[in-house]
Scaffold this motif. Structure first.
Motif, PDB file in Angstrom:
ATOM      1  N   ALA A  89       7.096   5.966 -10.818  1.00 17.81           N
ATOM      2  CA  ALA A  89       6.135   4.872 -10.655  1.00 17.81           C
ATOM      3  C   ALA A  89       4.716   5.324 -10.991  1.00 17.81           C
ATOM      4  O   ALA A  89       3.880   4.516 -11.411  1.00 17.81           O
ATOM      5  CB  ALA A  89       6.196   4.333  -9.228  1.00 17.81           C
ATOM      6  N   ARG A  90       4.453   6.606 -10.825  1.00 20.79           N
ATOM      7  CA  ARG A  90       3.140   7.166 -11.156  1.00 20.79           C
ATOM      8  C   ARG A  90       3.022   7.505 -12.641  1.00 20.79           C
ATOM      9  O   ARG A  90       2.010   8.041 -13.087  1.00 20.79           O
ATOM     10  CB  ARG A  90       2.891   8.421 -10.316  1.00 20.79           C
ATOM     11  CG  ARG A  90       2.689   8.160  -8.829  1.00 20.79           C
ATOM     12  CD  ARG A  90       2.686   9.468  -8.040  1.00 20.79           C
ATOM     13  NE  ARG A  90       2.471   9.258  -6.612  1.00 20.79           N
ATOM     14  CZ  ARG A  90       1.294   9.287  -6.005  1.00 20.79           C
ATOM     15  NH1 ARG A  90       0.192   9.517  -6.719  1.00 20.79           N
ATOM     16  NH2 ARG A  90       1.185   9.092  -4.708  1.00 20.79           N
ATOM     17  N   TRP A 123       3.359  13.792   1.137  1.00 21.41           N
ATOM     18  CA  TRP A 123       3.699  13.562  -0.268  1.00 21.41           C
ATOM     19  C   TRP A 123       2.616  12.739  -0.961  1.00 21.41           C
ATOM     20  O   TRP A 123       2.126  13.109  -2.024  1.00 21.41           O
ATOM     21  CB  TRP A 123       5.049  12.856  -0.372  1.00 21.41           C
ATOM     22  CG  TRP A 123       5.401  12.449  -1.768  1.00 21.41           C
ATOM     23  CD1 TRP A 123       5.133  11.254  -2.372  1.00 21.41           C
ATOM     24  CD2 TRP A 123       6.042  13.257  -2.758  1.00 21.41           C
ATOM     25  NE1 TRP A 123       5.573  11.256  -3.674  1.00 21.41           N
ATOM     26  CE2 TRP A 123       6.139  12.477  -3.939  1.00 21.41           C
ATOM     27  CE3 TRP A 123       6.551  14.550  -2.762  1.00 21.41           C
ATOM     28  CZ2 TRP A 123       6.726  12.959  -5.105  1.00 21.41           C
ATOM     29  CZ3 TRP A 123       7.141  15.034  -3.926  1.00 21.41           C
ATOM     30  CH2 TRP A 123       7.221  14.245  -5.077  1.00 21.41           C
ATOM     31  N   GLN A 124       2.237  11.626  -0.345  1.00 22.46           N
ATOM     32  CA  GLN A 124       1.229  10.765  -0.961  1.00 22.46           C
ATOM     33  C   GLN A 124      -0.092  11.505  -1.118  1.00 22.46           C
ATOM     34  O   GLN A 124      -0.736  11.430  -2.181  1.00 22.46           O
ATOM     35  CB  GLN A 124       1.018   9.504  -0.120  1.00 22.46           C
ATOM     36  CG  GLN A 124      -0.019   8.552  -0.714  1.00 22.46           C
ATOM     37  CD  GLN A 124      -0.293   7.354   0.179  1.00 22.46           C
ATOM     38  OE1 GLN A 124       0.523   7.014   1.035  1.00 22.46           O
ATOM     39  NE2 GLN A 124      -1.438   6.723  -0.007  1.00 22.46           N
ATOM     40  N   ASP A 181      -1.535  12.230  -4.861  1.00 20.29           N
ATOM     41  CA  ASP A 181      -2.826  11.611  -5.181  1.00 20.29           C
ATOM     42  C   ASP A 181      -3.837  12.673  -5.611  1.00 20.29           C
ATOM     43  O   ASP A 181      -4.576  12.497  -6.594  1.00 20.29           O
ATOM     44  CB  ASP A 181      -3.368  10.847  -3.968  1.00 20.29           C
ATOM     45  CG  ASP A 181      -2.617   9.558  -3.691  1.00 20.29           C
ATOM     46  OD1 ASP A 181      -1.782   9.158  -4.526  1.00 20.29           O
ATOM     47  OD2 ASP A 181      -2.859   8.957  -2.622  1.00 20.29           O
ATOM     48  N   SER A 217      15.057  11.848   0.626  1.00 16.68           N
ATOM     49  CA  SER A 217      13.678  12.173   0.259  1.00 16.68           C
ATOM     50  C   SER A 217      13.570  12.515  -1.223  1.00 16.68           C
ATOM     51  O   SER A 217      12.569  12.192  -1.870  1.00 16.68           O
ATOM     52  CB  SER A 217      13.159  13.331   1.116  1.00 16.68           C
ATOM     53  OG  SER A 217      13.767  14.559   0.774  1.00 16.68           O
ATOM     54  N   ALA A 258      13.587   9.257  -3.093  1.00 20.48           N
ATOM     55  CA  ALA A 258      12.298   8.580  -2.925  1.00 20.48           C
ATOM     56  C   ALA A 258      11.217   9.252  -3.767  1.00 20.48           C
ATOM     57  O   ALA A 258      10.379   8.579  -4.384  1.00 20.48           O
ATOM     58  CB  ALA A 258      11.904   8.575  -1.451  1.00 20.48           C
ATOM     59  N   ALA A 259      11.236  10.588  -3.799  1.00 20.52           N
ATOM     60  CA  ALA A 259      10.233  11.319  -4.576  1.00 20.52           C
ATOM     61  C   ALA A 259      10.369  11.022  -6.066  1.00 20.52           C
ATOM     62  O   ALA A 259       9.365  10.803  -6.764  1.00 20.52           O
ATOM     63  CB  ALA A 259      10.376  12.817  -4.319  1.00 20.52           C
ATOM     64  N   ASP A 273       8.988   7.605  -6.815  1.00 17.16           N
ATOM     65  CA  ASP A 273       7.528   7.560  -6.760  1.00 17.16           C
ATOM     66  C   ASP A 273       6.907   8.255  -7.968  1.00 17.16           C
ATOM     67  O   ASP A 273       5.919   7.764  -8.535  1.00 17.16           O
ATOM     68  CB  ASP A 273       7.040   8.218  -5.469  1.00 17.16           C
ATOM     69  CG  ASP A 273       5.531   8.109  -5.309  1.00 17.16           C
ATOM     70  OD1 ASP A 273       5.030   6.967  -5.216  1.00 17.16           O
ATOM     71  OD2 ASP A 273       4.853   9.154  -5.310  1.00 17.16           O
ATOM     72  N   HIS A 317       9.505  12.993   1.266  1.00 14.00           N
ATOM     73  CA  HIS A 317       9.715  11.562   1.500  1.00 14.00           C
ATOM     74  C   HIS A 317       8.405  10.801   1.374  1.00 14.00           C
ATOM     75  O   HIS A 317       7.338  11.288   1.730  1.00 14.00           O
ATOM     76  CB  HIS A 317      10.338  11.309   2.868  1.00 14.00           C
ATOM     77  CG  HIS A 317      11.352  10.204   2.839  1.00 14.00           C
ATOM     78  ND1 HIS A 317      11.094   8.975   2.266  1.00 14.00           N
ATOM     79  CD2 HIS A 317      12.628  10.132   3.295  1.00 14.00           C
ATOM     80  CE1 HIS A 317      12.162   8.202   2.375  1.00 14.00           C
ATOM     81  NE2 HIS A 317      13.111   8.880   2.991  1.00 14.00           N
ATOM     82  N   THR A 318       8.518   9.586   0.875  1.00 10.01           N
ATOM     83  CA  THR A 318       7.333   8.759   0.628  1.00 10.01           C
ATOM     84  C   THR A 318       7.009   7.841   1.798  1.00 10.01           C
ATOM     85  O   THR A 318       5.984   7.158   1.778  1.00 10.01           O
ATOM     86  CB  THR A 318       7.552   7.911  -0.630  1.00 10.01           C
ATOM     87  OG1 THR A 318       8.746   7.131  -0.471  1.00 10.01           O
ATOM     88  CG2 THR A 318       7.704   8.802  -1.857  1.00 10.01           C
TER      89      THR A 318
END
Length: 446
Positions: A131-132, A40-41, A45, A121, A124-125, A128, A13-14
């Motif tokens: 988006a990356r 996750w972040q 990253d 989750s 959401a993953a 994300d 989950h983000t």
């Protein structure tokens, strides 16, 4: 890059997910770091900082198998605990809520595994990752939740089923080669159909993630299974492979859900992708997965590639290594073994031969096609027509595979991060699992 652990209730989950621990206090379930708001972040990253050219990832999502007997095995979403107080994002997978989910077994004073990632989750993953700027491949995965002392009848003839085994050991009962085996009987097909299509069967898991990928706005690809070698090699009374047929049918049904833009594959074990070499003394060589690889709904030949790249022993420091290695970390020598060495030029016929380095050449006295027996000869397998062999003779008609008809994808690639990992990349250390092992001749040092 494969994103794991695959078994984590909220780890993908983000946003922070909390549970109440007492009156006036709570804890964050998915933050075990101080460098970011969520695990996750922090992980993503770091991944993109270390690998700035990364383009795609495979997001592993695990359900749990309950039995090595195909006819009795249920595939279930699981949780670590049956209740969480005031869970800020309630766990739910495929409409199954926490209280109704399979609770994973205990090991070492805690859950043997993390739970299945909650659907929220996973969505959401995926959002994300997109988006990356990353392409997302969704990878449904089976982990076997079979604890010690299970008392389950073992298809391989032992007193009970082994603890926390590899999913590739799910098979018919009794297994091939044992007295009274279901292999090559109508019962084999019945057992496979129960595994694949039962109310709590394998198809339910894969089709759920096909639907979830649509909810997420689509993904780049979906892996419909991996390393189910003990199932793909089962034959029915007519010699057909019912689980391969089930995978072909599943691919068609997934395709109908996700449409043509999503790539589909199956991640075959490196010992499975190129054919079934019967161990019953017949010498039969069958390209059993070719109906799947040739299916119009499969876009690539997936291989979980854990092929050996070295045969190093400590004594090689004093005596020349026969493959030209200067050390166990000789990158150039390893590169030379990608299409050479063990699994290509030669093999060890026994553990005694391995200990004494007595190598047997890989050859083909029947048709002069040694690539048929070389797991590493992906080029040879990929670039030739395939002819099944039964009764010591090669068939006059080829299988549906056409040379070069699909690309090769390594759906998994790696080795254990221990001494001499390249000697045996397919093993890992997990004290609770019967599969736990160090690579050949490894000290276990990191």
């Amino acid at each position: 890059v494969t994103i794991i652990p695959g078994a984590t209730e909220h780890g993908y989950h983000t946003v922070q997910v909390t549970e109440k621990t007492a009156e006036g206090s709570a804890r964050i379930l998915n933050r075990n770091t101080m460098v970011a708001e969520t695990d996750w972040q922090a992980s993503l990253d770091e991944l993109q900082a270390l690998c700035p050219n990364i383009e795609s990832v495979a997001l592993v999502v695990a359900w749990f198998g309950t039995d090595l007997r195909a006819g009795q095995c249920r595939i279930l979403p699981g949780v670590e605990v049956e209740t969480r107080r005031d869970e800020s994002t309630p766990w739910s997978v495929a409409g199954v809520v926490r209280s109704a989910a399979h609770r994973v077994s205990s090991s070492g004073g805690g859950p043997a595994y993390g739970g299945t990632p909650g659907d929220a989750s996973v969505l959401a993953a995926i959002a994300d990752l997109k988006a990356r700027g990353l392409k997302v491949f969704l990878y449904p995965f089976v982990m076997m939740d079979i604890a010690p002392g299970n008392g389950l009848a073992d298809p391989y003839g032992k007193a009970e089923q082994a603890s926390y085994p590899w999913r590739g050991r799910i098979t018919c009962h009794p297994a091939a080669g044992l007295a009274g085996s279901a292999d090559r009987t109508a019962l084999a097909r019945t057992q496979v159909e129960a595994f694949a299509s039962g109310a709590e069967g394998y198809r339910r898991m894969v089709l759920h993630y096909a639907g979830l990928s649509n909810t997420a706005g689509g993904v780049e690809g979906l892996v419909i299974g991996s390393e189910l070698r003990g199932l793909t090699q089962i034959r029915d009374q007519s010699g057909a492979f019912p689980f391969v047929e089930a995978l072909v049918s599943l691919a068609a049904d997934v395709r109908a859900l996700v449409g043509p833009a999503t790539a589909l594959t199956y991640g075959a074990d490196w010992s499975e992708y190129f054919g079934y070499h019967s161990q019953d003394g017949s010498g039969d060589v069958l390209f059993h997965l070719d109906p799947l690889w040739a299916s119009p709904n499969i876009d690539a030949v997936g291989i979980d590639n854990y092929m050996p790249l070295a045969d190093w022993r400590d004594e090689d420091l004093a005596a020349a290594n026969p493959d030209g290695f200067r050390s166990c970390e000789d990158r150039a020598a390893m590169a030379a073994q990608i299409a050479a060495g063990e699994g290509f030029d030669w093999y060890y016929a026994s553990e005694a031969d391995r200990a004494n380095r007595l190598r047997s050449p890989i050859s083909d006295g029947l048709a002069g096609k040694p690539w048929v027996f070389r797991a590493k000869d992906i080029q040879g397998w990929w670039s030739n027509r395939h002819y099944n062999r039964t009764g010591g003779a090669e068939a006059g008609t080829a299988t549906a595979w056409l040379p070069g008809m699909k690309p090769i994808w390594f759906t998994e690639l790696g080795c254990p991060a221990v001494d001499k990992g390249a000697n045996q990349p397919n093993v890992f250390v997990d004290p609770k699992s019967v599969e736990s092992s160090l690579p050949y001749f490894s000290s276990g040092g990191r």
